[in-house]
Design a protein around this motif. Structure first.
Motif: not given
Length: 596
Positions: A547-554
């Motif tokens: 998902r290109p618009d999703l900012t993800l921090i894992s």
């Protein structure tokens, strides 16, 4: 930081003395209902209750007069008026009891409305700005649920009962003191060579014996308050253990811990039992003293009126009326003594509820500034995370910038500060220094390792506060299929404890599906796929990373998950290092490895 329930700032609240804070809290308990927008219900009900109380006392005074006339008629064998007095006595007595029971009903209604108002306000303050989390994390208050569910009820019923009883007693004291003075014939006695004539000896006897008895009860009964408070504490601990066993039944069965849990329950029961016995012993002592005083006060008016009767200064009806008035006056004067068990229980419950209220108001140790700006970036600068009571910092981050669409992974050894960093991003950790800025209009979703699934249908759990609709149901069904939970689509309307029905891995997949009912702009995962097998975890992450618009921090440990992200923040020896990960196409991984 929490918004105080009081009119003081949080720091000002901390500087006030405990006694002042308790008095203020009592004012809040009363004012939150009687001075709120609900006053149109509260005051009419209160005034009606008071009117019934005072009316009952006044009618009882009339009843004693009818009782006197009836016995006088019997003494003088005036048969003609006896039926009339008997009918009046029954009619007035019936009215007194009818008013009493109706008054109890109205008092219960008022008490429930009051309790509901205070429970809502305390719960709102407890939940506001995550105060419940800070209180639990710092272990400031145990059994907060019991304090809200049980202690609020006991405090409201106790405060209301003491208030109403006090006013009724004061009114009764005024009415029956005047009645005794008016009905008492003068008596003459000699004291140290002086002849004294008075008509106040009966009233004086009622006051002296009642005040002495009340003082004795309060003197010997102070321990009962501590025992009551301790009993509530032990009962709360027992309930907590029992709920814990029910909630973790499977883990306990797998670990063969039933004997250990049984020992914990027996130990808790033993504490409840021993304190209960001490509580009952003290209650028996207090009840014994109260009964002795009660019997003494029944005999005393006879001792004082019989000489007058023998001298022809009082009729038999006067004796009966005086005895009834004396007992009513004594009962009103010793009302505090009679209500001591209730006062003790109310005081203990009030202290427990105040401790919760006080913990809600107390400030947290601050230092980290969390703010929201118009920028689309997440920014961390000069961040130092510290632990309570520790001088050395847990983690330092000089500067960390997260642009929209970035895919970051946080790695590091266990206990290095990864979860604490996420807590700081969520505003749940403020111990330290530095600044964190978040996008003002972005939807930010945090998913912990253990999802929260309260009782309800699956559809309710997924939609949360959103209204159900055909489109919402179709969206939920699609998301369940995307996150490999297609078998749950047919159970969307089934309610229950899904926290127990679903495995840890299924719960984590459900939490991910639920997160996209209202698609987040920023998704922060704290090992949110730790309960999944490697293939399923890789596939779900590929879905998220595609998902290109999703900012993800894992937060992750496994190399496969780490490689899927674009950038990496690695924590070691209290310092964070920023780097880029090896390039891997999540889209190709999704298409080549597995299909969701």
């Amino acid at each position: 930081m929490t918004t105080p329930v009081t009119s003081f700032s949080v720091s000002a609240w901390e500087t006030r003395s405990r006694s002042f804070r308790k008095i203020y809290f009592l004012g809040k308990v009363v004012g939150a209902f009687f001075l709120s927008k609900d006053w149109k219900k509260a005051w009419p009900l209160l005034l009606l209750c008071l009117g019934i109380q005072f009316g009952g006392v006044y009618l009882f005074a009339i009843e004693t007069g009818i009782n006197k006339a009836l016995f006088d008629a019997l003494q003088y064998k005036n048969i003609a008026v006896i039926p009339r007095y008997a009918i009046e006595f029954v009619a007035v007595g019936s009215l007194v009891y009818s008013l009493t029971y109706f008054g109890v009903y109205l008092e219960n209604v008022l008490g429930m409305l009051w309790r509901n108002k205070i429970s809502v306000l305390v719960t709102e303050a407890w939940l506001s700005n995550d105060r419940f989390y800070f209180i639990e994390r710092a272990e400031r208050v145990e059994n907060a649920d019991q304090r809200i569910a049980e202690d609020v009820r006991l405090v409201i019923s106790g405060v209301f009962g003491i208030f109403m009883g006090s006013l009724r007693s004061l009114y009764s004291i005024a009415i029956f003191t005047a009645l005794l003075v008016r009905r008492s014939a003068p008596v003459t006695f000699h004291l140290f060579g002086h002849e004294i004539t008075t008509r106040y000896d009966i009233v004086l006897a009622a006051y002296v014996t009642s005040i002495l008895a009340t003082g004795i009860i309060f003197r010997i009964g102070r321990k009962l308050t501590r025992l009551n408070m301790r009993q509530q504490h032990y009962e709360g601990d027992l309930r907590f253990i029992l709920v814990s066993v029910r909630k973790h039944a499977e883990q306990i069965a797998f670990m063969a811990r039933s004997r250990i849990e049984h020992l914990r329950i027996v130990t808790a029961l033993s504490a409840v039992m021993h304190n209960y016995f001490a509580q009952q012993r003290m209650s028996v002592v207090i009840s014994f003293v109260m009964q002795i005083v009660s019997h003494f006060q029944r005999v005393l008016p006879l001792v004082l009126t019989i000489p007058r009767y023998m001298a022809g200064r009082m009729t038999y009806g006067d004796i009966m009326q005086t005895q009834s008035a004396f007992q009513t006056l004594s009962s009103s004067l010793t009302w505090l003594m009679q209500m001591y068990p209730m006062y003790s229980e109310t005081n203990a419950s009030f202290d427990r509820l105040f401790v919760l209220f006080d913990a809600i108001q107390m400030p947290e140790e601050t230092g980290i500034a969390l703010s929201h700006t118009a920028s689309d970036d997440v920014s961390v600068s000069g961040l130092v995370l510290s632990l309570p009571g520790k001088s050395a910092p847990l983690l330092k981050i000089g500067h960390w910038e997260i642009a929209p669409g970035d895919k970051w992974v946080i790695t590091g050894a266990s206990g290095s500060g990864k979860s604490t960093l996420l807590r700081a991003l969520a505003g749940l950790w403020q111990i330290g220094e530095g600044a964190i800025t978040l996008p003002q209009d972005a939807r930010i979703t945090f998913l912990p390792q253990l999802p929260y699934l309260p009782h309800g249908t699956l559809l309710e759990l997924m939609l949360q506060t959103q209204p159900p609709s055909k489109e919402a149901r179709e969206l939920c069904a699609d998301l369940l299929c995307q996150f490999r939970l297609s078998w749950l689509v047919a159970q969307l309307d089934i309610g229950g404890d899904w926290n127990q029905r679903l495995s840890p891995g299924e719960q984590q997949r459900f939490a991910l599906a639920r997160a996209f009912v209202s698609p987040p702009d920023i998704l922060i995962l704290d090992e949110a796929t730790s309960g999944l097998d490697q293939n399923t975890a890789d596939a779900l992450y590929a879905n998220l990373l595609a998902r290109p618009d999703l900012t993800l921090i894992s937060v992750a440990h496994t190399p496969n998950i780490v490689r899927l992200h674009d950038r990496r923040l690695h924590i070691a020896n209290g310092t964070a290092t920023l780097s880029e990960t090896a390039p891997t196409s999540p889209v190709s991984l999704l298409s080549s490895n597995r299909k969701l």
